[in-house]
Structure formats: C-alpha cells, structure tokens
Motif scaffolding. Structure first.
Motif, mmCIF file in Angstrom:
data_model
loop_
_atom_site.group_PDB
_atom_site.id
_atom_site.type_symbol
_atom_site.label_atom_id
_atom_site.label_comp_id
_atom_site.label_asym_id
_atom_site.label_seq_id
_atom_site.Cartn_x
_atom_site.Cartn_y
_atom_site.Cartn_z
ATOM 1 N N VAL A 252 0.857 -1.183 0.000
ATOM 2 C CA VAL A 252 0.000 0.000 0.000
ATOM 3 C C VAL A 252 0.896 1.237 0.000
ATOM 4 C CG1 VAL A 252 -1.731 1.289 1.293
ATOM 5 C CG2 VAL A 252 -1.836 -1.217 1.223
ATOM 6 N N ILE A 253 0.734 2.100 -1.000
ATOM 7 C CA ILE A 253 1.524 3.320 -1.094
ATOM 8 C C ILE A 253 0.846 4.418 -0.291
ATOM 9 C CG2 ILE A 253 2.588 4.985 -2.640
ATOM 10 C CD1 ILE A 253 3.594 2.080 -2.900
ATOM 11 N N LEU A 254 1.509 4.858 0.765
ATOM 12 C CA LEU A 254 0.956 5.861 1.670
ATOM 13 C C LEU A 254 1.640 7.207 1.456
ATOM 14 C CD1 LEU A 254 0.931 3.656 4.877
ATOM 15 C CD2 LEU A 254 -1.102 4.379 3.610
ATOM 16 N N GLU A 255 0.850 8.263 1.551
ATOM 17 C CA GLU A 255 1.365 9.622 1.462
ATOM 18 C C GLU A 255 0.916 10.412 2.690
ATOM 19 O OE1 GLU A 255 3.426 10.976 -0.609
ATOM 20 O OE2 GLU A 255 3.603 9.276 -1.985
ATOM 21 N N PRO A 256 1.790 11.276 3.227
ATOM 22 C CA PRO A 256 1.379 12.099 4.375
ATOM 23 C C PRO A 256 0.148 12.932 4.041
ATOM 24 C CG PRO A 256 3.754 12.249 4.014
ATOM 25 C CD PRO A 256 3.195 11.523 2.828
ATOM 26 N N ALA A 257 -0.797 12.957 4.967
ATOM 27 C CA ALA A 257 -2.035 13.717 4.758
ATOM 28 C C ALA A 257 -2.677 13.975 6.112
ATOM 29 C CB ALA A 257 -2.996 12.952 3.848
ATOM 30 N N GLY A 258 -3.246 15.160 6.284
ATOM 31 C CA GLY A 258 -3.959 15.473 7.508
ATOM 32 C C GLY A 258 -5.332 14.805 7.531
ATOM 33 N N ILE A 259 -5.745 14.329 8.704
ATOM 34 C CA ILE A 259 -7.062 13.715 8.871
ATOM 35 C C ILE A 259 -7.747 14.446 10.016
ATOM 36 C CG2 ILE A 259 -8.327 11.575 9.320
ATOM 37 C CD1 ILE A 259 -5.940 10.042 8.199
ATOM 38 N N VAL A 260 -8.633 15.347 9.668
ATOM 39 C CA VAL A 260 -9.205 16.298 10.624
ATOM 40 C C VAL A 260 -9.947 15.590 11.738
ATOM 41 C CG1 VAL A 260 -10.832 18.200 10.878
ATOM 42 C CG2 VAL A 260 -9.349 18.097 8.863
ATOM 43 N N GLU A 261 -10.727 14.549 11.408
ATOM 44 C CA GLU A 261 -11.538 13.903 12.441
ATOM 45 C C GLU A 261 -10.676 13.228 13.492
ATOM 46 O OE1 GLU A 261 -11.905 11.144 8.721
ATOM 47 O OE2 GLU A 261 -11.567 13.276 9.183
ATOM 48 N N TRP A 262 -9.497 12.754 13.121
ATOM 49 C CA TRP A 262 -8.618 12.134 14.110
ATOM 50 C C TRP A 262 -8.002 13.190 15.024
ATOM 51 C CZ3 TRP A 262 -5.616 7.962 10.786
ATOM 52 C CH2 TRP A 262 -6.541 6.994 10.366
ATOM 53 N N ASP A 263 -7.674 14.342 14.482
ATOM 54 C CA ASP A 263 -7.199 15.435 15.327
ATOM 55 C C ASP A 263 -8.262 15.839 16.338
ATOM 56 O OD1 ASP A 263 -4.805 15.498 13.929
ATOM 57 O OD2 ASP A 263 -5.492 17.052 12.532
ATOM 58 N N ALA A 264 -9.511 15.866 15.894
ATOM 59 C CA ALA A 264 -10.610 16.225 16.790
ATOM 60 C C ALA A 264 -10.773 15.182 17.895
ATOM 61 C CB ALA A 264 -11.906 16.357 15.999
ATOM 62 N N GLU A 265 -10.603 13.899 17.558
ATOM 63 C CA GLU A 265 -10.697 12.848 18.571
ATOM 64 C C GLU A 265 -9.630 13.010 19.646
ATOM 65 O OE1 GLU A 265 -10.620 9.012 16.788
ATOM 66 O OE2 GLU A 265 -12.463 9.312 15.634
ATOM 67 N N ASP A 266 -8.419 13.392 19.236
ATOM 68 C CA ASP A 266 -7.342 13.601 20.206
ATOM 69 C C ASP A 266 -7.679 14.737 21.159
ATOM 70 O OD1 ASP A 266 -5.820 11.531 19.264
ATOM 71 O OD2 ASP A 266 -4.572 12.774 17.968
ATOM 72 N N LEU A 267 -8.279 15.800 20.631
ATOM 73 C CA LEU A 267 -8.640 16.936 21.478
ATOM 74 C C LEU A 267 -9.721 16.543 22.477
ATOM 75 C CD1 LEU A 267 -8.693 19.854 18.867
ATOM 76 C CD2 LEU A 267 -7.004 19.456 20.679
ATOM 77 N N VAL A 268 -10.716 15.786 22.021
ATOM 78 C CA VAL A 268 -11.789 15.352 22.912
ATOM 79 C C VAL A 268 -11.248 14.426 23.994
ATOM 80 C CG1 VAL A 268 -13.912 13.986 23.032
ATOM 81 C CG2 VAL A 268 -13.591 15.644 21.180
ATOM 82 N N ALA A 269 -10.261 13.589 23.623
ATOM 83 C CA ALA A 269 -9.682 12.649 24.584
ATOM 84 C C ALA A 269 -8.776 13.328 25.599
ATOM 85 C CB ALA A 269 -8.902 11.563 23.843
ATOM 86 N N GLY A 270 -8.467 14.616 25.374
ATOM 87 C CA GLY A 270 -7.685 15.363 26.341
ATOM 88 C C GLY A 270 -6.196 15.324 26.132
ATOM 89 N N HIS A 271 -5.726 14.904 24.928
ATOM 90 C CA HIS A 271 -4.295 14.923 24.666
ATOM 91 C C HIS A 271 -3.831 16.384 24.552
ATOM 92 C CE1 HIS A 271 -4.002 10.651 24.134
ATOM 93 N NE2 HIS A 271 -4.968 10.665 23.248
ATOM 94 N N LEU A 272 -2.787 16.730 25.291
ATOM 95 C CA LEU A 272 -2.269 18.080 25.224
ATOM 96 C C LEU A 272 -1.449 18.266 23.961
ATOM 97 C CD1 LEU A 272 -1.101 18.540 28.933
ATOM 98 C CD2 LEU A 272 -3.216 19.341 27.862
ATOM 99 N N SER A 273 -1.685 19.359 23.256
ATOM 100 C CA SER A 273 -0.963 19.604 22.016
ATOM 101 C C SER A 273 0.539 19.699 22.256
ATOM 102 C CB SER A 273 -1.470 20.892 21.359
ATOM 103 O OG SER A 273 -1.294 22.000 22.236
ATOM 104 N N ALA A 274 0.938 20.081 23.480
ATOM 105 C CA ALA A 274 2.368 20.200 23.777
ATOM 106 C C ALA A 274 3.069 18.848 23.782
ATOM 107 C CB ALA A 274 2.557 20.896 25.122
ATOM 108 N N GLU A 275 2.323 17.764 23.951
ATOM 109 C CA GLU A 275 2.917 16.436 24.015
ATOM 110 C C GLU A 275 3.086 15.817 22.639
ATOM 111 O OE1 GLU A 275 0.319 14.259 26.500
ATOM 112 O OE2 GLU A 275 0.952 15.243 28.348
ATOM 113 N N LEU A 276 2.399 16.350 21.640
ATOM 114 C CA LEU A 276 2.419 15.775 20.310
ATOM 115 C C LEU A 276 3.024 16.757 19.315
ATOM 116 C CD1 LEU A 276 -1.124 14.100 20.086
ATOM 117 C CD2 LEU A 276 1.075 12.939 20.281
ATOM 118 N N ASP A 277 4.010 16.286 18.582
ATOM 119 C CA ASP A 277 4.558 17.058 17.475
ATOM 120 C C ASP A 277 4.018 16.476 16.182
ATOM 121 O OD1 ASP A 277 6.110 18.695 19.117
ATOM 122 O OD2 ASP A 277 7.710 17.197 19.183
#
Length: 235
Positions: free
Chosen positions: A3-28
């Motif tokens: 499977v050929i993968l290319e970097p791409a943003g996935i907005v709904e997954w970013d939203a899930e991280d925010l709801v789960a309480g992951h601090l943006s400072a911990e993730l680069d």
C-alpha cells in the motif's frame, strides 16, 4: 501488493485527540519529509487478488438452506463473501495507533460485514466467528452460524490489552473499518458480503488511512497520518 501511503492530515482524528484530552504540547505533528521519515521501515500490504466465494453457487453445491431463506432475492442478486486481509509490519520504534480500511463498491452494496458496526472492547483473541448465511446473511457467533459450514478465524491477529473496532452499517456503500489500539501489529482481516445484480460481478475499490507515532526526547511524541490511493478488485 504494498500500500503506497502519502502524508495527509485527517481532521476527524485530530478532533478525537482533542476530545480525549491529549495536550498539544505532548504531540509534534509531522508532515512532508518528517512524516516520510516516520514511515521508513513500515509496510502495509493488501493482496494482489481478493479471496471471495459466490454464496449462491456454494449453497447449491452443498445443499445448504440459503435458497430457502432468501428465495425472492436469489432471482435478482448474487451474494459474494469477500475476505480482505491487510498485512502490517511496523518497527519497534514506532506504533500504529489508528487504521482505517475503506471499500467503495461499484455495482453492488455491502449486504453484511464483519467485524460488526459498533464499538467493541476485545480481549487478546476473539476466537472464531461463523457466517450464518441460512439465517439472513448475518455474521454471528457459533453455533448459530453453521448453515454453510464456513468459519472465519481470528480477524484480529495481534495480542493487545484492548482493541476498538467500528464499522459501517449493513447495506452501505462505501463501508469502512476503523481500528484503534495502543499498537496495531501484524494484520487485520475484514470480511464482507457483497450483494450485486445477478450475473454482474461488482468491483471493490479499497483505500487505507493510518496514524503512526514515534517517541522523541523529553517525553514528546511525533505523530504522522497517511492516506493511500485506490486499489481495485473485480470479483
């Protein structure tokens, strides 16, 4: 087939991280060349050809009760049991924490699919499930699924404390399987029954999305998300 993968943003997954309480400072968040570096050594592969079975023909050969339970539909439709294994190889320095396998069907609809269409917490090994075609083409646990003598073994082939799987509802097109875990390893196998017009083989178009994480200095974690292009299978 890799499977050929290319970097791409996935907005709904970013939203899930925010709801789960992951601090943006911990993730680069990695993108571009940094994301490609995270992908180094990671391999996802789909089969060159999918394993599928025409259930109507199978029922006729085996004398099973499919023709008795779905007589009106059998004059207009074919039913194909399809297995889609996704092989996964991830180096120990990285974790695959999200995986989405999507299937768009040309000339058909997903009459049923497994795993089922809700969130589930699963222990190390969910064991075996069977396809109860004689009772309405529904994936159920044994002993109810003995109509055709078809057994599907271990769709989740890795050891984990918990894993969550969410799938699309029956009679949908497209369908998707969304798997989350602390670390997805080895592989994932999706099964679906495709209903298509009589004598008109359908085509499946598959896509894969995933999220990788890699630990960095000072407790920081690098996160990268990827999308694949379409790959088609004619049944």
């Amino acid at each position: 087939m890799d499977v050929i993968l290319e970097p791409a943003g996935i907005v709904e997954w970013d939203a899930e991280d925010l709801v789960a309480g992951h601090l943006s400072a911990e993730l680069d968040v990695a993108d571009g060349d940094a994301a490609r570096a995270v992908l180094d050594g990671v391999r996802l592969a789909l089969p060159d050809a999918v394993d599928h079975r025409n259930l109507v023909d199978y029922s006729a050969e085996r004398g099973t009760p499919l023709d008795e339970s779905l007589v009106p539909d059998l004059t207009r439709f074919d039913f194909h049991l399809v297995e889609l294994p996704l092989a996964i190889l991830v180096p120990e320095s990285r974790r695959l924490v999200r995986l989405r396998l999507g299937v768009r069907i040309t000339g058909g609809v997903a009459y049923d699919l497994f795993p089922r269409d809700d969130w589930a917490v699963v222990e190390h090994n969910i064991g075996q499930v069977s396809v109860d075609v004689g009772k309405g083409l529904t994936f159920v646990a044994p002993p109810l699924g003995e109509a055709l003598g078809l057994t599907i073994e271990q769709p989740l082939r890795w050891k984990t404390r918990t894993v969550r799987v969410r799938t699309t509802d029956r009679l949908s097109n497209p369908v998707e399987w969304y798997v989350t875990d602390r670390a997805v390893n080895e592989g994932f196998t999706a099964h679906l029954i495709v209903r298509s017009a009589k004598g008109a083989p359908p085509t499946l178009h598959t896509t894969v999305a995933c999220e990788l994480r890699r630990s960095g200095p000072l407790g920081r974690v690098m996160k990268a998300t990827y999308l694949s292009g379409d790959h088609s299978y004619q049944l």
